[in-house]
Design an enzyme around this catalytic site. Sequence first.
Site, PDB file in Angstrom:
ATOM      1  N   TYR A 138      41.668  27.480  44.131  1.00  0.00           N
ATOM      2  CA  TYR A 138      42.775  28.437  44.248  1.00  0.00           C
ATOM      3  C   TYR A 138      43.877  27.861  45.144  1.00  0.00           C
ATOM      4  O   TYR A 138      45.053  27.858  44.787  1.00  0.00           O
ATOM      5  CB  TYR A 138      42.254  29.762  44.803  1.00  0.00           C
ATOM      6  CG  TYR A 138      43.293  30.873  44.866  1.00  0.00           C
ATOM      7  CD1 TYR A 138      43.600  31.618  43.734  1.00  0.00           C
ATOM      8  CD2 TYR A 138      43.960  31.166  46.052  1.00  0.00           C
ATOM      9  CE1 TYR A 138      44.554  32.637  43.781  1.00  0.00           C
ATOM     10  CE2 TYR A 138      44.911  32.171  46.112  1.00  0.00           C
ATOM     11  CZ  TYR A 138      45.202  32.916  44.974  1.00  0.00           C
ATOM     12  OH  TYR A 138      46.151  33.914  45.029  1.00  0.00           O
ATOM     13  N   LYS A 155      47.762  26.923  43.981  1.00  0.00           N
ATOM     14  CA  LYS A 155      48.954  27.584  44.518  1.00  0.00           C
ATOM     15  C   LYS A 155      49.887  26.574  45.197  1.00  0.00           C
ATOM     16  O   LYS A 155      51.113  26.726  45.133  1.00  0.00           O
ATOM     17  CB  LYS A 155      48.552  28.708  45.474  1.00  0.00           C
ATOM     18  CG  LYS A 155      47.823  29.865  44.761  1.00  0.00           C
ATOM     19  CD  LYS A 155      48.685  30.504  43.676  1.00  0.00           C
ATOM     20  CE  LYS A 155      48.066  31.761  43.088  1.00  0.00           C
ATOM     21  NZ  LYS A 155      48.923  32.416  42.099  1.00  0.00           N
ATOM     22  N   SER A 191      51.274  31.698  46.615  1.00  0.00           N
ATOM     23  CA  SER A 191      50.433  32.390  47.599  1.00  0.00           C
ATOM     24  C   SER A 191      50.585  31.683  48.941  1.00  0.00           C
ATOM     25  O   SER A 191      50.900  30.483  48.980  1.00  0.00           O
ATOM     26  CB  SER A 191      48.969  32.323  47.175  1.00  0.00           C
ATOM     27  OG  SER A 191      48.129  32.777  48.213  1.00  0.00           O
TER      28      SER A 191
HETATM   29  P1  NDP Z   1      44.657  40.960  39.727  1.00  0.00           P
HETATM   30  O1  NDP Z   1      43.348  40.276  39.577  1.00  0.00           O
HETATM   31  O2  NDP Z   1      44.697  42.381  40.140  1.00  0.00           O
HETATM   32  O3  NDP Z   1      45.505  40.809  38.381  1.00  0.00           O
HETATM   33  C1  NDP Z   1      45.610  39.569  37.739  1.00  0.00           C
HETATM   34  C2  NDP Z   1      46.261  39.779  36.388  1.00  0.00           C
HETATM   35  O4  NDP Z   1      46.334  38.487  35.729  1.00  0.00           O
HETATM   36  C3  NDP Z   1      45.485  40.699  35.471  1.00  0.00           C
HETATM   37  O5  NDP Z   1      46.377  41.635  34.929  1.00  0.00           O
HETATM   38  C4  NDP Z   1      44.934  39.771  34.376  1.00  0.00           C
HETATM   39  O6  NDP Z   1      44.907  40.475  33.136  1.00  0.00           O
HETATM   40  C5  NDP Z   1      45.978  38.648  34.363  1.00  0.00           C
HETATM   41  N1  NDP Z   1      45.430  37.388  33.863  1.00  0.00           N
HETATM   42  C6  NDP Z   1      44.410  36.656  34.370  1.00  0.00           C
HETATM   43  N2  NDP Z   1      44.194  35.580  33.605  1.00  0.00           N
HETATM   44  C7  NDP Z   1      45.113  35.620  32.597  1.00  0.00           C
HETATM   45  C8  NDP Z   1      45.400  34.781  31.485  1.00  0.00           C
HETATM   46  N3  NDP Z   1      44.697  33.662  31.229  1.00  0.00           N
HETATM   47  N4  NDP Z   1      46.414  35.124  30.646  1.00  0.00           N
HETATM   48  C9  NDP Z   1      47.130  36.259  30.868  1.00  0.00           C
HETATM   49  N5  NDP Z   1      46.915  37.092  31.903  1.00  0.00           N
HETATM   50  C10 NDP Z   1      45.903  36.771  32.753  1.00  0.00           C
HETATM   51  O7  NDP Z   1      45.490  40.034  40.739  1.00  0.00           O
HETATM   52  P2  NDP Z   1      46.665  40.403  41.768  1.00  0.00           P
HETATM   53  O8  NDP Z   1      47.530  41.442  41.209  1.00  0.00           O
HETATM   54  O9  NDP Z   1      46.068  40.555  43.095  1.00  0.00           O
HETATM   55  O10 NDP Z   1      47.426  38.991  41.785  1.00  0.00           O
HETATM   56  C11 NDP Z   1      48.592  38.724  41.032  1.00  0.00           C
HETATM   57  C12 NDP Z   1      49.110  37.350  41.449  1.00  0.00           C
HETATM   58  O11 NDP Z   1      49.375  37.336  42.855  1.00  0.00           O
HETATM   59  C13 NDP Z   1      48.115  36.203  41.202  1.00  0.00           C
HETATM   60  O12 NDP Z   1      48.809  35.062  40.777  1.00  0.00           O
HETATM   61  C14 NDP Z   1      47.497  35.992  42.573  1.00  0.00           C
HETATM   62  O13 NDP Z   1      47.000  34.690  42.725  1.00  0.00           O
HETATM   63  C15 NDP Z   1      48.704  36.246  43.462  1.00  0.00           C
HETATM   64  N6  NDP Z   1      48.369  36.604  44.835  1.00  0.00           N
HETATM   65  C16 NDP Z   1      47.553  37.680  45.104  1.00  0.00           C
HETATM   66  C17 NDP Z   1      47.230  37.990  46.400  1.00  0.00           C
HETATM   67  C18 NDP Z   1      46.344  39.141  46.760  1.00  0.00           C
HETATM   68  O14 NDP Z   1      45.934  39.240  47.920  1.00  0.00           O
HETATM   69  N7  NDP Z   1      46.047  40.044  45.849  1.00  0.00           N
HETATM   70  C19 NDP Z   1      47.742  37.177  47.523  1.00  0.00           C
HETATM   71  C20 NDP Z   1      48.598  36.090  47.132  1.00  0.00           C
HETATM   72  C21 NDP Z   1      48.891  35.828  45.821  1.00  0.00           C
HETATM   73  P3  NDP Z   1      43.836  40.161  31.975  1.00  0.00           P
HETATM   74  O15 NDP Z   1      42.512  39.975  32.665  1.00  0.00           O
HETATM   75  O16 NDP Z   1      43.930  41.330  31.078  1.00  0.00           O
HETATM   76  O17 NDP Z   1      44.326  38.911  31.324  1.00  0.00           O
END
Ligand code: NDP
Length: 260
Positions: A164, A168, A149
């Site tokens: 967070y 990252k 990130s």
């Molecule tokens: P979301 O919250 O929309 O999705 C996160 C996903 O991670 C979910 O599908 C969740 O599924 C899964 N997840 C969480 N914990 C676990 C776990 N312990 N094991 C397996 N799966 C897990 O997040 P985003 O799509 O926004 O983000 C995706 C990535 O991008 C992240 O790493 C985030 O930090 C990074 N990011 C996002 C930004 C943003 O602005 N959105 C900016 C910069 C980076 P489930 O709960 O079913 O496990």
Amino acid sequence: MQEGFLEKMFSLKGKVVLVTGGGRGIGQVICLQLSRAGADLAIFSRSGASQTKQLVESENGNILDIRVDVTDEDQVKKGIDQIFKKYGHLDVVINNAGVCYHKTAFEASLDEWRQVIDVNLTGEYIVCKEAARQMIKNHISGNIINIASMSGHIVNIPQMQAAYNASKAGVIQMTRSLAIEWIDNNIRVNSISPGYVSTPMSIDPAFVPQELLDAWKPLFPMHRMAKPEELCGAIIWLCSESAGYVTGADILIDGAYTVV
Ligand code: NDP
């Protein structure tokens, strides 16, 4: 232009790609786009990825939806075994699963700190390690992309999110370390550092109050967040043979947020 040149440069045909957290948000869009580029997919998530599965299969793509908590080493090992059982190989890992809390250091409990570090950093480490172990054992030239990130580079405001940001920053340095560790095994390891991307994590009112969205708006040099699709070109490029000399890199896709 020579016919088929671009397809040859960027095709993922025949590659098996694991996307963690592929059930929604950025991970879901990555799955769809990589499937369109020819990849066969597997997803790790805790609550399942039925919607992503449906979308990919409706376009005749192949996808395996596996319930795996990335913080659990045993579940990760079993999940990777399942991928080898179905497809016979695993070529690319997109470590995308992540969580975020907005709390000051005094408000956040130690459990909350640990949960963020556990999923975002330790979870990515476990998946990197177990996937690379199997890639090396099976003589596969692998490719790992860790979703970091811009928060690994700068401190977001006005919300406080020390865990967070630290997780990252850790992902970026872990990526560089593993790139060197596995360089002679033909495994490339890179990270992508997005700015704000419109997904549930960054726009869901249950998670982000309207006042915070209003406070963020004037901070975007491009006057908007990224669309998840806007990360996918770099991901497809990193997965492909045309990025064969790229390893240990972090690619910022932040609409110049970290420039100003
Ligand atoms: P979301 O919250 O929309 O999705 C996160 C996903 O991670 C979910 O599908 C969740 O599924 C899964 N997840 C969480 N914990 C676990 C776990 N312990 N094991 C397996 N799966 C897990 O997040 P985003 O799509 O926004 O983000 C995706 C990535 O991008 C992240 O790493 C985030 O930090 C990074 N990011 C996002 C930004 C943003 O602005 N959105 C900016 C910069 C980076 P489930 O709960 O079913 O496990």
